[in-house]
Write an enzyme that holds these catalytic residues in place. Structure first.
Site, short mmCIF file in Angstrom:
data_model
loop_
_atom_site.label_atom_id
_atom_site.label_comp_id
_atom_site.label_asym_id
_atom_site.label_seq_id
_atom_site.Cartn_x
_atom_site.Cartn_y
_atom_site.Cartn_z
N CYS A 13 0.86 -1.19 0.00
CA CYS A 13 0.00 0.00 0.00
C CYS A 13 0.90 1.23 0.00
CB CYS A 13 -0.90 -0.02 1.23
SG CYS A 13 -1.90 1.46 1.43
N CYS A 72 -5.26 6.20 -3.40
CA CYS A 72 -4.54 4.91 -3.39
C CYS A 72 -3.13 5.18 -3.91
CB CYS A 72 -5.27 3.91 -4.27
SG CYS A 72 -4.38 2.34 -4.51
#
Length: 284
Positions: free
Chosen positions: A88, A216
């Site tokens: 991530c 994101c």
């Protein structure tokens, strides 16, 4: 027929206290836990309870930092569904700020992610605001056909261009692509881009969250590479829902190398979460 009811008593439960910090990177939010002293393990149900937005802390995911034999620490990332996930990018920036806040590192660090080694530099803007530059993996292989890009920037992404991004149904179209087995057996994150006034704008449907997120990091990285393939450039700003992130890289033939994702990481609050368990059931 007579009905019998079991009255729950306090001793029917046992509880687990969890100290945490909450951070967000461009609105992509995380529960952060210090596991440097070991013994920091949670079930899938416990992680989902922590991340639940109605009865828990509320987050897109959980990040645990733990010891590394050779580097500053190791990052483990779990989506809000409780499953361990791929890397991530926004979480990777926030975890550097978290480690700095804990006093584990100075203004830079090198740590292990599930996709390899990452280096970060941290600039402190205020008591809650950090600016973090994070090295991302080199990308040498991808599938680009001129209309869409399928690429792994630490997590798998499908990037495509749409019109009128503000009104686009990200959840419906994102879910359709995410679950299309012809695209990926394991599913992908889906990024929708719009080129407007010299800027690349993005909205993302995240696998594991199964919803649109405000940002994101690996998706922004994928979007910058897609922008480079469509429009050119090696220093690209990507406009998310609430701020702008920057991605720089070197184009080496068709490969993307020396990739750096930069942007804000924000401390939100510290807290203590109490999980109550009864007969294996997790209850916040």
């Amino acid at each position: 027929m007579r009905k019998f009811y079991h009255v729950l008593k306090m001793n029917d439960f046992h509880s687990k206290e969890i100290s945490f910090s909450k951070f967000h990177g461009a609105g992509n939010d995380f529960v952060m836990i210090d596991g440097m002293n070991g013994g920091c393990t949670f079930s899938q149900e416990e992680i989902a309870a922590l991340c639940d937005r109605k009865t828990g802390v509320g987050a897109d995911g959980l990040i645990i930092i733990g010891p590394s034999q050779a580097l500053d620490f190791k990052m483990r990332y779990y989506n809000c569904d409780g499953r361990e996930s791929t890397f991530c990018g926004n979480g990777g920036r926030c975890v550097a700020a978290f480690a700095h806040r804990l006093g584990l590192i100075g203004d830079e660090c090198t740590y292990e992610g599930i996709d390899g080694i990452h280096h970060a530099t941290i600039n402190v803007s205020s008591a809650t605001e950090y600016f973090v530059r994070l090295s991302m993996r080199d990308v040498e292989k991808y599938d680009f056909d001129g209309t869409r890009l399928i690429i792994n920037t630490g997590s798998p992404h499908y990037v495509t261009i749409v019109d009128n991004l503000n009104d686009f149904d990200v959840n419906r179209e994102g879910a359709r692509i995410r679950y299309d087995k012809n695209i990926s057996e394991d599913g992908v994150n889906v990024d929708f881009l719009e080129f407007s006034e010299g800027m690349t704008r993005i909205r993302t449907y995240e696998r594991g969250v199964e919803n649109e997120t405000l940002a994101c990091g690996t998706g922004v990285t994928a979007a910058a590479m897609a922008t480079s393939l469509w429009k050119g450039g090696e220093n690209i700003d990507i406009e998310t829902s609430i701020c702008t992130l920057n991605v720089r890289f070197d184009r080496d033939g068709q490969a993307f190398k020396n990739v750096v994702l930069s942007g804000p990481a924000t401390f939100v609050f510290d807290g203590l979460f109490i999980l109550k368990e009864k007969n294996g059931d997790v209850r916040p």
